[in-house]
Design an enzyme around this catalytic site. Structure first.
Site, PDB file in Angstrom:
ATOM      1  N   PHE A   1       0.842  -1.175   0.000  1.00 25.56           N
ATOM      2  CA  PHE A   1       0.000   0.000   0.000  1.00 25.56           C
ATOM      3  C   PHE A   1       0.882   1.230   0.000  1.00 25.56           C
ATOM      4  CE2 PHE A   1      -4.425   1.236   0.567  1.00 25.56           C
ATOM      5  CZ  PHE A   1      -5.057   0.084   0.175  1.00 25.56           C
TER       6      PHE A   1
ATOM      7  N   HIS B   1     -11.494  12.701   0.442  1.00 21.82           N
ATOM      8  CA  HIS B   1     -11.572  11.348   0.953  1.00 21.82           C
ATOM      9  C   HIS B   1     -11.592  11.253   2.468  1.00 21.82           C
ATOM     10  CE1 HIS B   1     -11.088   7.084   0.907  1.00 21.82           C
ATOM     11  NE2 HIS B   1      -9.907   7.110   1.470  1.00 21.82           N
TER      12      HIS B   1
ATOM     13  N   ARG C   1      -2.834  11.050   5.920  1.00 20.54           N
ATOM     14  CA  ARG C   1      -2.981   9.703   6.445  1.00 20.54           C
ATOM     15  C   ARG C   1      -2.457   8.680   5.447  1.00 20.54           C
ATOM     16  NH1 ARG C   1      -6.851   5.641   5.614  1.00 20.54           N
ATOM     17  NH2 ARG C   1      -8.231   6.961   4.392  1.00 20.54           N
TER      18      ARG C   1
ATOM     19  N   GLU D   1      -6.526   2.320  -3.424  1.00 17.74           N
ATOM     20  CA  GLU D   1      -5.098   2.302  -3.672  1.00 17.74           C
ATOM     21  C   GLU D   1      -4.605   0.875  -3.912  1.00 17.74           C
ATOM     22  OE1 GLU D   1      -3.179   5.241  -1.236  1.00 17.74           O
ATOM     23  OE2 GLU D   1      -1.788   3.691  -0.615  1.00 17.74           O
TER      24      GLU D   1
ATOM     25  N   LEU E   1     -14.595   5.881  -5.118  1.00 20.45           N
ATOM     26  CA  LEU E   1     -13.206   5.508  -4.916  1.00 20.45           C
ATOM     27  C   LEU E   1     -12.810   4.218  -5.624  1.00 20.45           C
ATOM     28  CD1 LEU E   1     -10.907   6.663  -3.096  1.00 20.45           C
ATOM     29  CD2 LEU E   1     -11.240   4.589  -1.781  1.00 20.45           C
TER      30      LEU E   1
ATOM     31  N   ARG F   1      -0.572   9.483  -0.662  1.00 18.54           N
ATOM     32  CA  ARG F   1      -1.686   9.990  -1.452  1.00 18.54           C
ATOM     33  C   ARG F   1      -1.554  11.457  -1.817  1.00 18.54           C
ATOM     34  NH1 ARG F   1      -6.328   6.702   1.805  1.00 18.54           N
ATOM     35  NH2 ARG F   1      -5.778   4.710   0.852  1.00 18.54           N
TER      36      ARG F   1
ATOM     37  N   HIS G   1      -7.954  11.664  -2.283  1.00 21.03           N
ATOM     38  CA  HIS G   1      -7.469  10.365  -2.754  1.00 21.03           C
ATOM     39  C   HIS G   1      -7.239  10.452  -4.247  1.00 21.03           C
ATOM     40  CE1 HIS G   1      -7.210   6.132  -3.635  1.00 21.03           C
ATOM     41  NE2 HIS G   1      -7.215   5.851  -2.346  1.00 21.03           N
TER      42      HIS G   1
ATOM     43  N   GLN H   1      -7.618  14.826   3.119  1.00 25.90           N
ATOM     44  CA  GLN H   1      -6.919  13.989   2.143  1.00 25.90           C
ATOM     45  C   GLN H   1      -7.725  13.868   0.857  1.00 25.90           C
ATOM     46  OE1 GLN H   1      -6.321   9.503   2.717  1.00 25.90           O
ATOM     47  NE2 GLN H   1      -4.277  10.372   2.791  1.00 25.90           N
TER      48      GLN H   1
HETATM   49  C1  LIG Z   1     -14.357   4.836  -0.172  1.00 19.11           C
HETATM   50  C2  LIG Z   1     -13.472   4.779   1.036  1.00 19.11           C
HETATM   51  C3  LIG Z   1     -12.469   3.825   1.108  1.00 19.11           C
HETATM   52  C4  LIG Z   1     -11.643   3.747   2.219  1.00 19.11           C
HETATM   53  N1  LIG Z   1     -10.682   2.772   2.256  1.00 19.11           N
HETATM   54  C5  LIG Z   1      -9.912   2.666   3.366  1.00 19.11           C
HETATM   55  C6  LIG Z   1      -8.946   1.638   3.473  1.00 19.11           C
HETATM   56  O1  LIG Z   1      -8.787   0.828   2.590  1.00 19.11           O
HETATM   57  N2  LIG Z   1      -8.211   1.554   4.581  1.00 19.11           N
HETATM   58  C7  LIG Z   1      -8.386   2.422   5.591  1.00 19.11           C
HETATM   59  O2  LIG Z   1      -7.698   2.263   6.591  1.00 19.11           O
HETATM   60  N3  LIG Z   1      -9.287   3.404   5.534  1.00 19.11           N
HETATM   61  C8  LIG Z   1     -10.057   3.551   4.439  1.00 19.11           C
HETATM   62  N4  LIG Z   1     -10.993   4.555   4.377  1.00 19.11           N
HETATM   63  C9  LIG Z   1     -11.200   5.428   5.508  1.00 19.11           C
HETATM   64  C10 LIG Z   1     -12.053   4.762   6.565  1.00 19.11           C
HETATM   65  O3  LIG Z   1     -12.920   3.848   5.971  1.00 19.11           O
HETATM   66  C11 LIG Z   1     -12.898   5.738   7.343  1.00 19.11           C
HETATM   67  O4  LIG Z   1     -12.105   6.739   7.808  1.00 19.11           O
HETATM   68  C12 LIG Z   1     -13.532   5.040   8.514  1.00 19.11           C
HETATM   69  O5  LIG Z   1     -14.296   3.966   8.068  1.00 19.11           O
HETATM   70  C13 LIG Z   1     -14.374   5.928   9.343  1.00 19.11           C
HETATM   71  O6  LIG Z   1     -15.033   5.132  10.319  1.00 19.11           O
HETATM   72  P1  LIG Z   1     -15.852   5.724  11.489  1.00 19.11           P
HETATM   73  O7  LIG Z   1     -16.254   4.595  12.352  1.00 19.11           O
HETATM   74  O8  LIG Z   1     -15.096   6.815  12.104  1.00 19.11           O
HETATM   75  O9  LIG Z   1     -17.105   6.367  10.790  1.00 19.11           O
HETATM   76  P2  LIG Z   1     -18.248   5.780   9.841  1.00 19.11           P
HETATM   77  O10 LIG Z   1     -18.043   4.384   9.500  1.00 19.11           O
HETATM   78  O11 LIG Z   1     -18.424   6.756   8.764  1.00 19.11           O
HETATM   79  O12 LIG Z   1     -19.494   5.803  10.766  1.00 19.11           O
HETATM   80  C14 LIG Z   1     -20.107   6.967  11.203  1.00 19.11           C
HETATM   81  C15 LIG Z   1     -21.254   6.574  12.081  1.00 19.11           C
HETATM   82  O13 LIG Z   1     -21.728   7.690  12.753  1.00 19.11           O
HETATM   83  C16 LIG Z   1     -23.102   7.764  12.641  1.00 19.11           C
HETATM   84  N5  LIG Z   1     -23.478   9.171  12.721  1.00 19.11           N
HETATM   85  C17 LIG Z   1     -22.988  10.199  12.010  1.00 19.11           C
HETATM   86  N6  LIG Z   1     -23.576  11.329  12.367  1.00 19.11           N
HETATM   87  C18 LIG Z   1     -24.457  11.010  13.347  1.00 19.11           C
HETATM   88  C19 LIG Z   1     -25.384  11.753  14.119  1.00 19.11           C
HETATM   89  N7  LIG Z   1     -25.527  13.058  13.961  1.00 19.11           N
HETATM   90  N8  LIG Z   1     -26.151  11.100  15.013  1.00 19.11           N
HETATM   91  C20 LIG Z   1     -26.031   9.765  15.167  1.00 19.11           C
HETATM   92  N9  LIG Z   1     -25.171   9.035  14.470  1.00 19.11           N
HETATM   93  C21 LIG Z   1     -24.398   9.656  13.570  1.00 19.11           C
HETATM   94  C22 LIG Z   1     -23.429   7.117  11.340  1.00 19.11           C
HETATM   95  O14 LIG Z   1     -24.721   6.604  11.355  1.00 19.11           O
HETATM   96  C23 LIG Z   1     -22.410   6.014  11.298  1.00 19.11           C
HETATM   97  O15 LIG Z   1     -22.909   4.887  11.966  1.00 19.11           O
HETATM   98  C24 LIG Z   1     -11.824   4.648   3.262  1.00 19.11           C
HETATM   99  C25 LIG Z   1     -12.827   5.610   3.198  1.00 19.11           C
HETATM  100  C26 LIG Z   1     -13.635   5.699   2.091  1.00 19.11           C
HETATM  101  C27 LIG Z   1     -14.684   6.750   2.022  1.00 19.11           C
END
Ligand SMILES: Cc1cc2nc3c(=O)[nH]c(=O)nc-3n(C[C@H](O)[C@H](O)[C@H](O)COP(=O)(O)OP(=O)(O)OC[C@H]3O[C@@H](n4cnc5c(N)ncnc54)[C@H](O)[C@@H]3O)c2cc1C
Ligand code: HEM
Ligand code: SF4
Ligand code: F3S
Ligand code: FES
Lengths: 109, 255, 589, 151
Positions: C116, C359, C400, C261, C258, C292, C248, C246
């Site tokens: 990666f 991203h 990141r 990578e 997306l 990135r 991407h 970031q």
């Molecule tokens: C397309 C894509 C590919 C990626 N690929 C990678 C990868 O390969 N490797 C890597 O390490 N990272 C990757 N990332 C980054 C990583 O996936 C995210 O940073 C990470 O999943 C975020 O997780 P989280 O639990 O913080 O939030 P999320 O999974 O976004 O969850 C947010 C949660 O908060 C809740 N929420 C939001 N606002 C409220 C509110 N006001 N009230 C109640 N609930 C709320 C939502 O319902 C949801 O359940 C990628 C990101 C994207 C977009």
């Protein structure tokens, strides 16, 4: 296809009920039986009977398709083609059966 | 470099055209024209591009024409499972269905998925669906203490359940199944997919508990191999195959 | 109006929220509130992998991983946190495996790993295989596995509840350093009924994910509107390093969806209109696998210099055609399908049009390594925690590394979950909170409802579109004084217009219109913070690139930005970076 | 640091191999009986409706002629039994699917079971106790071999 199978199954079931009852008349007396079976030989019943045969053919071959799908991955992946196959077999058999049958029905009655 | 053929031009002036959406609506509180809970069709005309998805079209309606239109969505690219709906009488994800694949000359019919209670417009109550999933104990069950490192599993062993790990719980399959429509007791294909994912995982030791549940009246034997589920699945999961593998395991007692 | 009481309330059911819930619900009475069904969270969109120096396929160790993380983050990383991240990484991955996550495997049955961007052997010698993965659905598998474990543990969820306010027992900015500010709870809006719920809790943990919808072209979900960050900010807490976003490199051109990578990790190559593998010029050692920010800038630069492809010369190409179709199917099935579905391109035979897409927010709610939220550079808020993308422990610094976020969710989600539960257990009684706490929100909601039918008012969609377009134009990969000032003016204007916003749906049930209005408010606030930080950071570092200040300036800017919201506007401050082992060096690959 | 000690799930059902086998047997039976029925029914149809003169040939004499042969008796009995069980079981599935109220369901089930029993009992009585040459019958209606038997 699922609906076809279901409806033909039901149709056959009800026919079978009647069919067994009328055949039971054999036990009562030859006259009674022949009288009822005579009804089968009229054009209306001839058509109903044709429909029944159609239903049986569809149900039977689709049943075979279902059995195949349950037992082989190949059949499962090609189930659509097999469904077409059922219709083709149906068409061929009906083409073979119908002229003969209708001939008997209309010609013989 | 051939990727730049006109049809695939992502940005720029893709010609726009008019499409009509016929949306099945229901407002639980009623509107000025419709009683509470009444179901009715409403037509909207919007300008769209060939590259637009049905979700984009719905957004145009919501954002520009009628903000009260209710539907679920999140990721917009077919990975979160929020927006399964009936589009031209087929279950699909709105975000994965391109308008150009739908014959925009005719109105596009959009309805909520069937078999689950409609809450408002395209939103249905998903609770029964998730309840079925919870019912099949969808988590790894193992005996003994956790190992120091990973539990070993060969690529071939993993391959056995790869297909069913892809499920995003969109309910397109379950709500396309004719048995589910007529008999709400049926677990539905998704729950079987969810169970399959663990039954065929070589690390799992709870297979027989799950198979037991699926052997039940509301279980796997209810399936009439209608294939609607497989056709509806936006993840391309061979749902009927998974179901048939579960049946086979029950019949032969082997996994 | 309903009042609930819990020991711990977790807001967000993505990777971070559910990982925390697994820890917390074993120890204390826990509720998880999420605006989406847990499995709809955007963690499920993550594709490429999760980093851990497992050494399953190549020699590797946590120290090298730490170094890469620090260097990848352009030295703005808090190194103590990065060290924890990388040291706990192998266990985090093994935990996931033990919970049932179906990782791809090596022939002998171990968790497989792949290359990666920015992950190297021995401090930059060569690329190393460190990312554990499950095809290109690693995030999906993590989200599913965590949800499954939550079912097993019977975690209590409040699904489709929007948390809109955080309640503290006093104003965190007015309070002196020797005072304790404690969390009291949160106020939430139930989508299905329109009812307002108040949750009183001893500990509150925010895990609400990212804020990508600040931009127009983004890989983020429609629902990633930065709620948690904005809610904390509104409660008087600072936001850290928000200017670092970031971009991407490989979003599907025009759409932003997306392409992981991993596509380059598995051998994909970026080419310009001349067919040149241009990354050889920008990062001679690791080429297409450079971090990135560098790749995104290189791509934007190629397009700017006229070597873009397509009729408008506005994208470059990601070439996978030299890879075996079977290999692509095994390792990258989903993303190749995206190319087929959305662009009609067959990746076996045609290169895929790509362009950078917004991203990941490196910044967020400042926390300690236990997930405790800070209200200034040193004091914590008693009982408030944050984890995941909405938090800024600062393990990602200015940029990141790919696969470090999923790791962040698991390592710091777990830590914050434990800390929140233990705090709750050690606390006799939560800070006072009664039904009156909901009054301001009820008023806001009713005010919005009363706008239905008012003519001549502003529409949500128009404002949001204007915001996203200005952010894309003025605060994206390349920024400068002039563009950022323009953005600032536009945002200020939009904020004024936001006061006159009108919605269409008066209803109580499933009123998504009303919630979109709320979300837009959050986006506007966050954009202002992003732009302010960017305007004041007169240097280029990681994801933040100022054309008028193209070099890194450690003298003045080797520090975290902290933005506070005050009555008379935003206030800017700085926070020192924790440096332990690695002194800043020039970043070359 | 160690792996999370996750609480064991509450046992929701008893462990052990499959307990309720009924639905599975029903499924198996539908397939097996289906296979046998294909053979029987198509022979039946062919003999009765296609060969010879089709429907028009069917009368008491025709039937009697067939059933005089024990082989046909067995075949027709099997067909009757399997078809009724197969069809009846199929109808049971249908009732389960469509009849949602308990009352409806048990009523329909009652009718179904009754009709199945009647038909099977009646049918088998007819087949096994069939006398091809009833003594008091009009000779012309009987199969030709009756002449030998009766005289
Ligand atoms: C397309 C894509 C590919 C990626 N690929 C990678 C990868 O390969 N490797 C890597 O390490 N990272 C990757 N990332 C980054 C990583 O996936 C995210 O940073 C990470 O999943 C975020 O997780 P989280 O639990 O913080 O939030 P999320 O999974 O976004 O969850 C947010 C949660 O908060 C809740 N929420 C939001 N606002 C409220 C509110 N006001 N009230 C109640 N609930 C709320 C939502 O319902 C949801 O359940 C990628 C990101 C994207 C977009
Ligand atoms: C000719 C050979 C036959 C074959 C191969 C056959 C095959 C099958 C099979 C495999 C099924 C199970 C379908 C499923 O589980 O999805 C079935 C169902 C059924 N069959 Fe038959 N069958 C035959 C004859 C009959 C006859 C003679 C009757 C009527 C008495 C009948 C009535 C039914 C009914 C009512 C169903 C249930 C349909 C449903 O639940 O959808 N079948 N058949
Ligand atoms: S199996 Fe397919 S259709 Fe069914 S819920 Fe899963 S992803 Fe959706
Ligand atoms: S649609 Fe239903 S009947 Fe079976 S094959 Fe699929 S579950
Ligand atoms: S919006 Fe996520 S699947 Fe369609």
């Amino acid at each position: 296809m699922w609906l076809v199978h279901r409806s033909t199954g039901v149709a056959i079931f009800f026919f079978l009920l009647i069919h067994v009852l009328d055949t039971a008349l054999v036990r009562v007396s030859p006259e009674a039986y022949n009288e009822v079976i005579g009804a089968y030989k009229t054009p209306v019943y001839g058509l109903v009977e044709a429909g029944l045969v159609a239903a049986i053919i569809l149900h039977a071959f689709n049943g075979l398709r279902i059995i195949a799908v349950d037992n082989s991955t190949w059949a499962l992946r090609h189930q659509k083609k097999l469904a077409w196959g059922v219709w083709i077999v149906f068409a061929v058999l009906m083409l073979g059966f119908l002229p003969r049958h209708l001939m008997h029905v209309f010609g013989g009655a | 470099m051939t990727a730049t053929a006109d049809a695939t031009t992502p940005a720029g002036e893709v010609p726009s055209f008019e499409v009509t959406l016929r949306i099945r609506r229901m407002n639980p509180e009623g509107t000025s024209d419709h009683a509470a809970g009444e179901e009715y069709w409403e037509e909207f005309k919007i300008q769209a591009h060939a590259t637009d998805r049905v979700l984009d079209a719905l957004h145009k309606v919501k954002w520009d024409l009628d903000g009260s239109l209710a539907f679920r969505r999140s990721c917009a690219h077919g990975v979160c499972g929020s927006d399964a709906m009936r589009i031209n009488a087929r279950n699909r994800l709105a975000c994965k269905t391109l308008l150009k694949d739908l014959n925009p000359a005719k109105p596009i019919l959009i309805e909520p998925i069937k078999g689950l209670p409609v809450e408002k417009d395209l939103i249905v109550d998903m609770e029964p669906f998730f309840a079925s999933y919870r019912e099949i104990m969808p988590f790894l069950m193992t005996d003994g203490p956790a190992p120091e490192r990973e539990r070993l599993q060969t690529p071939a062993e993993r391959e056995r359940f790869e297909d069913t790990t892809k499920c995003i719980m969109c309910a397109a399959c379950t709500s396309a199944c004719p048995v589910f429509w007529t008999d709400g007791q049926f677990f539905g294909p998704q729950a079987i997919v969810g169970a399959h994912r663990f039954i065929f995982d070589s690390r799992d030791e709870g297979q027989w508990d799950r198979l037991e549940i699926l052997n039940d009246k509301a279980g796997v034997w209810k399936c009439r191999t209608a294939f609607n589920c497989t056709e509806a699945c936006p993840r391309g999961i061979e749902v009927t195959k998974a179901i048939s593998e579960v049946k086979k395991a029950l019949n032969t007692g082997e996994i | 109006m309903t009042l609930h009481e819990y020991d711990v309330v977790i807001v967000g059911a993505g990777g971070a929220g559910m990982r925390a819930a697994l820890e917390s619900s074993q120890r204390a009475r826990t509720a998880v509130i999420s605006k989406l069904y847990p499995t709809r969270s955007h963690t499920g969109a993550a594709q490429g992998g999760i980093a851990a120096a497992l050494s399953n396929v190549e020699d590797d160790n946590a120290e090298w991983h730490t170094f890469d993380t620090v260097k990848g983050g352009d030295y703005l990383v808090d190194q103590d946190a990065a060290e924890i991240l990388c040291t706990e990484a192998p266990q985090a991955v093994l935990d996931l495996e033990n919970m049932g996550l179906p990782f791809n495997r090596t022939e002998d049955g171990h968790v497989d790993q792949r290359r990666f961007g920015g992950h190297t052997r021995n401090h930059g010698e060569a690329a190393v295989r460190r990312a554990c993965y499950s095809a290109d659905r690693t995030g999906h598998m993590i989200l599913q596995t965590l949800y499954q474990q939550c079912i097993k543990q019977e975690v209590e969820f409040f699904n489709e509840f929007y948390v809109l306010e955080l309640v503290l027992d006093k104003d965190p900015q007015a309070a002196g350093d020797d005072e304790t500010v404690s969390v009291a709870g949160v106020v939430a809006y139930e989508l299905a009924t329109g009812e307002i719920h108040t949750f009183r809790a001893k500990s509150v943990l925010f895990a609400t994910g990212g804020a990508g919808k600040v931009f127009k072209t983004t890989s983020n979900a429609h629902t990633l509107t930065g709620d948690g960050m904005a809610i904390a900010f509104n409660a008087g807490l600072p936001l850290e390093d928000m200017e670092f976003f970031q971009f991407h490199p490989t979003g599907l051109a025009g759409l932003g969806i997306l392409l992981s990578e991993a596509a380059r990790g598995e051998g994909g190559i970026l080419r310009n209109s001349e067919g040149e593998r241009f990354m050889e010029r920008y990062a001679p050692t690791i080429k297409d696998l450079a971090p990135r920010d560098m790749v995104a800038r290189a791509m934007a630069n190629e397009v700017r210099e006229g070597r873009g492809c397509g009729p408008h010369k506005d994208y470059v190409l990601l070439d996978l055609t030299h890879l075996e179709p079977a290999h692509i199917d095994a390792k990258l099935p989903d993303i190749t399908e995206f190319a087929r579905t959305y662009l009609g391109v067959e990746p076996y035979t045609e290169p895929v049009p790509v362009y950078p897409t917004a991203h990941y927010a490196m910044g967020g709610i400042p926390t300690t390594v236990h997930g405790e939220v800070l209200r200034n550079n040193t004091s914590k808020v008693n009982g408030l925690y944050a984890a995941g993308e909405c938090a800024c422990v600062s393990v990602h610094g200015a940029n990141r590394l790919g696969t470090n976020s999923l790791l962040d969710l698991n390592v710091f989600g777990r830590r914050a979950g434990i800390a929140a539960a233990e705090h709750a257990l050690a606390t006799a009684e939560a800070a006072p909170l009664d039904e009156s706490a909901a009054a301001p929100l009820i008023e806001r909601v009713e005010k919005l409802r009363s706008t239905v039918g008012s003519s001549g008012s502003e529409s949500i969609a128009a404002l949001r579109k204007a915001l996203q377009e200005t952010m894309d134009r003025n605060a994206q990969v390349f920024r400068d004084e002039a563009s950022l000032t323009t953005a600032q003016e536009v945002i200020a204007d939009l904020q004024k217009r936001y006061a006159d916003i009108a919605i269409h749906d008066r209803g109580q049930r499933y009123n998504t219109d009303l919630l979109e209005a709320m979300e837009l408010g959050f986006l506007l606030e966050l954009s202002a913070v992003v732009v302010l930080g960017a305007l004041n950071r007169k240097e280029s570092r990681g994801g933040h690139y100022r054309e008028d200040f193209p070099t890194r300036d450690d003298e003045n800017f080797m520090q975290h930005t902290m933005v506070y919201g005050e009555k008379d506007g935003l206030r800017l401050d700085y926070k020192p970076v924790v440096v332990t082992r690695y002194q800043p060096m020039e970043r070359k690959y | 640091m160690s792996a999370p000690e996750l609480i064991d799930p509450k046992p929701r059902i008893r462990s052990g191999r499959t307990r309720r086998k009924a639905e599975r047997w029903s499924w198996m039976f539908m397939r097996l009986s289906g296979l046998v029925l294909v053979l029987l029914i198509f022979t039946h149809l062919t003999v009765n409706l296609v060969l010879g003169e089709g429907v028009s040939q069917i009368d008491f004499a025709f039937v009697a002629g067939k059933w005089a042969d024990w082989w046909w008796q067995v075949a027709d009995f099997l067909m009757l039994l399997l078809a009724m069980l197969h069809g009846g079981n199929g109808m049971r599935l249908l009732i389960n699917d469509y009849a949602h109220s308990k009352a409806w369901r048990s009523a329909l089930m009652g009718v179904l079971h009754l009709s199945m029993v009647v038909v099977i009992v009646l049918g088998s009585l007819v087949i096994w106790t069939f006398d091809p040459c009833p003594v008091d019958a009009d000779m012309s209606l009987l199969p030709s071999f009756c002449e030998d038997v009766l005289q």
